[in-house]
Design a protein around this motif. Structure first.
Motif, PDB file in Angstrom:
ATOM      1  N   ASP A   1       0.812  -1.223   0.000  1.00  0.00           N
ATOM      2  CA  ASP A   1       0.000   0.000   0.000  1.00  0.00           C
ATOM      3  C   ASP A   1       0.846   1.274   0.000  1.00  0.00           C
ATOM      4  O   ASP A   1       0.487   2.260  -0.640  1.00  0.00           O
ATOM      5  CB  ASP A   1      -0.963   0.020   1.191  1.00  0.00           C
ATOM      6  N   ALA A   2       1.965   1.273   0.704  1.00  0.00           N
ATOM      7  CA  ALA A   2       2.820   2.472   0.726  1.00  0.00           C
ATOM      8  C   ALA A   2       3.379   2.739  -0.673  1.00  0.00           C
ATOM      9  O   ALA A   2       3.416   3.887  -1.128  1.00  0.00           O
ATOM     10  CB  ALA A   2       3.948   2.300   1.731  1.00  0.00           C
ATOM     11  N   LYS A   3       3.779   1.691  -1.369  1.00  0.00           N
ATOM     12  CA  LYS A   3       4.298   1.845  -2.731  1.00  0.00           C
ATOM     13  C   LYS A   3       3.173   2.302  -3.659  1.00  0.00           C
ATOM     14  O   LYS A   3       3.388   3.153  -4.533  1.00  0.00           O
ATOM     15  CB  LYS A   3       4.925   0.537  -3.229  1.00  0.00           C
ATOM     16  N   LYS A   4       1.984   1.757  -3.480  1.00  0.00           N
ATOM     17  CA  LYS A   4       0.846   2.164  -4.302  1.00  0.00           C
ATOM     18  C   LYS A   4       0.535   3.648  -4.107  1.00  0.00           C
ATOM     19  O   LYS A   4       0.254   4.360  -5.071  1.00  0.00           O
ATOM     20  CB  LYS A   4      -0.383   1.310  -3.980  1.00  0.00           C
ATOM     21  N   ARG A   5       0.600   4.134  -2.876  1.00  0.00           N
ATOM     22  CA  ARG A   5       0.378   5.567  -2.613  1.00  0.00           C
ATOM     23  C   ARG A   5       1.447   6.412  -3.312  1.00  0.00           C
ATOM     24  O   ARG A   5       1.157   7.461  -3.874  1.00  0.00           O
ATOM     25  CB  ARG A   5       0.388   5.858  -1.114  1.00  0.00           C
ATOM     26  N   GLU A   6       2.681   5.953  -3.253  1.00  0.00           N
ATOM     27  CA  GLU A   6       3.772   6.663  -3.924  1.00  0.00           C
ATOM     28  C   GLU A   6       3.528   6.714  -5.436  1.00  0.00           C
ATOM     29  O   GLU A   6       3.697   7.758  -6.069  1.00  0.00           O
ATOM     30  CB  GLU A   6       5.103   5.970  -3.627  1.00  0.00           C
ATOM     31  N   ILE A   7       3.112   5.599  -6.014  1.00  0.00           N
ATOM     32  CA  ILE A   7       2.840   5.530  -7.449  1.00  0.00           C
ATOM     33  C   ILE A   7       1.711   6.484  -7.830  1.00  0.00           C
ATOM     34  O   ILE A   7       1.857   7.311  -8.740  1.00  0.00           O
ATOM     35  CB  ILE A   7       2.484   4.077  -7.856  1.00  0.00           C
ATOM     36  N   CYS A   8       0.593   6.371  -7.137  1.00  0.00           N
ATOM     37  CA  CYS A   8      -0.559   7.230  -7.446  1.00  0.00           C
ATOM     38  C   CYS A   8      -0.216   8.706  -7.280  1.00  0.00           C
ATOM     39  O   CYS A   8      -0.621   9.544  -8.100  1.00  0.00           O
ATOM     40  CB  CYS A   8      -1.756   6.854  -6.573  1.00  0.00           C
ATOM     41  N   SER A   9       0.532   9.028  -6.245  1.00  0.00           N
ATOM     42  CA  SER A   9       0.913  10.413  -5.998  1.00  0.00           C
ATOM     43  C   SER A   9       1.808  10.941  -7.119  1.00  0.00           C
ATOM     44  O   SER A   9       1.607  12.052  -7.624  1.00  0.00           O
ATOM     45  CB  SER A   9       1.631  10.541  -4.654  1.00  0.00           C
ATOM     46  N   ASN A  10       2.791  10.157  -7.521  1.00  0.00           N
ATOM     47  CA  ASN A  10       3.710  10.613  -8.565  1.00  0.00           C
ATOM     48  C   ASN A  10       3.038  10.709  -9.934  1.00  0.00           C
ATOM     49  O   ASN A  10       3.354  11.623 -10.702  1.00  0.00           O
ATOM     50  CB  ASN A  10       4.943   9.718  -8.618  1.00  0.00           C
ATOM     51  N   ILE A  11       2.136   9.805 -10.238  1.00  0.00           N
ATOM     52  CA  ILE A  11       1.405   9.912 -11.507  1.00  0.00           C
ATOM     53  C   ILE A  11       0.533  11.160 -11.495  1.00  0.00           C
ATOM     54  O   ILE A  11       0.522  11.937 -12.451  1.00  0.00           O
ATOM     55  CB  ILE A  11       0.572   8.645 -11.789  1.00  0.00           C
ATOM     56  N   THR A  12      -0.179  11.386 -10.405  1.00  0.00           N
ATOM     57  CA  THR A  12      -1.057  12.556 -10.312  1.00  0.00           C
ATOM     58  C   THR A  12      -0.256  13.841 -10.443  1.00  0.00           C
ATOM     59  O   THR A  12      -0.683  14.779 -11.124  1.00  0.00           O
ATOM     60  CB  THR A  12      -1.841  12.537  -8.987  1.00  0.00           C
ATOM     61  N   ARG A  13       0.912  13.894  -9.842  1.00  0.00           N
ATOM     62  CA  ARG A  13       1.736  15.110  -9.881  1.00  0.00           C
ATOM     63  C   ARG A  13       2.288  15.399 -11.272  1.00  0.00           C
ATOM     64  O   ARG A  13       2.772  16.507 -11.520  1.00  0.00           O
ATOM     65  CB  ARG A  13       2.857  15.014  -8.863  1.00  0.00           C
ATOM     66  N   LYS A  14       2.219  14.432 -12.182  1.00  0.00           N
ATOM     67  CA  LYS A  14       2.607  14.724 -13.566  1.00  0.00           C
ATOM     68  C   LYS A  14       1.559  15.599 -14.250  1.00  0.00           C
ATOM     69  O   LYS A  14       1.834  16.211 -15.270  1.00  0.00           O
ATOM     70  CB  LYS A  14       2.803  13.425 -14.357  1.00  0.00           C
ATOM     71  N   PHE A  15       0.356  15.632 -13.679  1.00  0.00           N
ATOM     72  CA  PHE A  15      -0.748  16.344 -14.319  1.00  0.00           C
ATOM     73  C   PHE A  15      -1.229  17.564 -13.546  1.00  0.00           C
ATOM     74  O   PHE A  15      -1.849  18.451 -14.110  1.00  0.00           O
ATOM     75  CB  PHE A  15      -1.929  15.381 -14.545  1.00  0.00           C
TER      76      PHE A  15
END
Length: 158
Positions: free
Chosen positions: A108-122
């Motif tokens: 879950d911590a890695k998933k939060r990191e992934i979602c956060s970094n993808i969102t920050r691209k936009f």
């Protein structure tokens, strides 16, 4: 195992490939779909410089997940917006293809990191990101490609 680039004079360096992956927000993931047909779909991605892997988010079910459960070998193609040399009509485009193995991210911590970094691209709207994590995180599946081969080239459209 992987083919050498036929038009080797157009090949770009690994560093240039990584720059394309870092800067461009999306590409096309290709899997072996139903009945052996190729299945390609556009996806947003995040390339992690820390581990050299590509990450994605998606729904928790669907054709893509069915395909990778049968065969984890995938390719992912990204291209930049290109540039024109002064006085020329043709675009010069860098493209990158990554071949690798895809798996579901369970942590879950890695998933939060992934979602956060993808969102920050936009968007830089942190309140939007927090809202999405609070309300939609439970419905998200995250995927990881471990690259086995990567190549890129610069092509002139003329």
């Amino acid at each position: 195992m992987f083919r050498k680039m036929r038009r080797f004079k157009q090949e770009i360096s690994e560093a240039e490939c990584i720059e394309v992956l870092l800067n461009e927000p999306r590409g096309v993931l290709s899997v072996i779909g139903d009945d052996g047909y190729p299945y390609g779909m556009p996806l947003d991605h995040w390339y992690s410089k820390e581990d050299g892997k590509l990450y994605f988010h998606c729904a928790k079910e669907g054709h893509k997940l069915d395909a990778i459960s049968r065969c984890d070998k995938v390719s992912y193609c990204v291209m930049d917006e290109g540039f024109r040399k002064e006085g020329e009509w043709a675009l010069n485009i860098k493209s990158v293809i990554v071949f690798g193995r895809m798996k579901i991210v369970e942590d879950d911590a890695k998933k939060r990191e992934i979602c956060s970094n993808i969102t920050r691209k936009f968007t830089s709207d942190e309140s939007y990101l927090e809202y999405e994590l609070e309300h939609s995180f439970k419905n998200v599946c995250c995927l990881e490609i471990t690259p086995e081969h990567m190549s890129g080239k610069l092509v002139n459209e003329s």
